[in-house]
Design an enzyme around this catalytic site. Structure first.
Site, PDB file in Angstrom:
ATOM      1  N   PHE A 159     -25.225  20.837 -28.699  1.00 23.25           N
ATOM      2  CA  PHE A 159     -24.508  21.654 -29.609  1.00 23.25           C
ATOM      3  C   PHE A 159     -24.126  20.914 -30.737  1.00 23.25           C
ATOM      4  CE2 PHE A 159     -20.221  23.196 -30.764  1.00 23.25           C
ATOM      5  CZ  PHE A 159     -20.791  24.339 -31.666  1.00 23.25           C
ATOM      6  N   GLY A 234     -11.790  34.992 -22.055  1.00 23.90           N
ATOM      7  CA  GLY A 234     -10.658  34.283 -21.865  1.00 23.90           C
ATOM      8  C   GLY A 234     -10.767  33.179 -20.938  1.00 23.90           C
ATOM      9  N   GLY A 236     -12.025  30.103 -21.668  1.00 17.10           N
ATOM     10  CA  GLY A 236     -11.680  28.857 -22.437  1.00 17.10           C
ATOM     11  C   GLY A 236      -9.969  28.697 -22.465  1.00 17.10           C
ATOM     12  N   TYR A 270      -8.492  26.786 -31.512  1.00 18.67           N
ATOM     13  CA  TYR A 270      -7.293  25.695 -31.073  1.00 18.67           C
ATOM     14  C   TYR A 270      -6.156  25.967 -32.082  1.00 18.67           C
ATOM     15  CZ  TYR A 270     -10.781  23.188 -28.776  1.00 18.67           C
ATOM     16  OH  TYR A 270     -11.903  22.842 -27.924  1.00 18.67           O
TER      17      TYR A 270
END
Length: 315
Positions: A159, A234, A236, A270
């Site tokens: 990724f 949810g 993460g 974040y």
């Protein structure tokens, strides 16, 4: 990444000290003169042969922002009740749950495992209250999970467009993450109802407890990954709830991790949970080749003469 080294550099009669801790450089001038931070950092890296990872941003939750983030945990079930009495009991019980008691004793592997297990118990209770995550649980990794940890790390490297950068092995993960003195901790996201009842792993976090000279104990998140098809449920956020709870229980002064500056989805997530981006810090890296090249400089001083430092063995 637990190093704490002081470098002494002479440049045009101005003495500068660079304090390196957790791959981050903080510079101050011994003569209290004003100078450009980035120029000093670049000069230091050039002298040492280190690389500045320009696409890495450092993020953190402070004590205060961890408290605020934990307050956002779901307070009750979101699915329609199947039994009103049962639902009322669970909802009331869950709303009134408390934090894991703070641990302020001497930290060893056994006490850390105990704290993790208590925080996981709380986190998994929350997962079950959320219809989007009913079939998931978070658990501590075991030694025989090492090959799966490597698979997640490799998927994350793909990724990040750096698949060739992964040099560690499943054997390294098994050796370093378990036993009496583990160097890292790993939590795994497990789908409990997949494949005819056989659990399947869908994500992981790899982290460790370090130390800040300013804040004391600190939790450092090295990697977090959730399979793409399972994002948005949810999981993460519950990973982050769990780690924040562990950090708070251990009285950590901060919870720190890094993200790529082009990963806007991650940065939005974040910042949405209250994380601050530390734009004053630079992430600096020594790979194996650069470490070897740097260690060879021990044998000679900058003027070409032999080094005369006491008890040196240049091998």
């Amino acid at each position: 990444e637990f190093f704490d080294i002081i470098f002494h550099i002479s440049n045009d009669e101005i003495i500068t000290y660079a304090h390196c801790t957790w791959s981050t450089i903080i510079c101050c001038n011994a003569n209290d003169q004003t100078f450009d931070f980035n120029q000093v950092a670049k000069h230091l890296c050039k002298r040492l042969g280190a690389e500045i990872q320009k696409d890495q941003l450092t993020l953190r939750l402070t004590r205060e922002s961890m408290v605020e983030f934990i307050k956002t945990r779901p307070a009750e079930r979101t699915d329609p009740p199947t039994d009103k009495a049962d639902d009322a009991t669970k909802s009331t019980s869950f709303k009134n749950h408390g934090h894991v008691p703070r641990f302020d004793g001497r930290l060893d592997a056994t006490s850390l495992e105990s704290v993790i297990d208590k925080c996981l118990e709380l986190s998994n209770a929350e997962l079950k209250m959320n219809i989007k995550s009913q079939s998931f649980r978070i658990r501590r990794a075991e030694e025989n999970d090492a090959k799966y940890i490597l698979q997640f790390v490799e998927a994350l490297a793909v990724f990040r467009k750096k698949s060739v950068a992964v040099h560690t092995t499943a054997e390294n993960f098994a050796r370093d993450g378990f036993g009496d003195n583990p160097l890292y901790q790993c939590l795994l996201l497990e789908e409990t109802g997949a494949n005819d009842g056989i659990p399947s792993l869908r994500g992981m976090t790899l982290w460790f407890i370090g130390y800040s000279s300013w804040e004391g104990r600190s939790l450092f998140l090295e990697e977090m990954f959730v399979d793409e098809e399972f994002r948005g449920r949810g999981a993460g956020k519950h990973f982050m709830y769990t780690l924040a709870e562990i950090a708070m229980t251990l009285d950590c002064g901060r919870f720190v991790w890094r993200a790529l500056d082009w990963n806007t989805n991650a940065l939005d997530f974040y910042q949405g949970i209250g994380a601050e981006i530390d734009r004053e810090s630079l992430t600096v890296c020594f790979d194996w080749d650069k470490m070897e090249a740097f260690m060879k400089t021990r044998e000679e001083k900058d003027d070409g003469t032999q080094c005369h430092c006491a008890n040196c063995s240049h091998t």
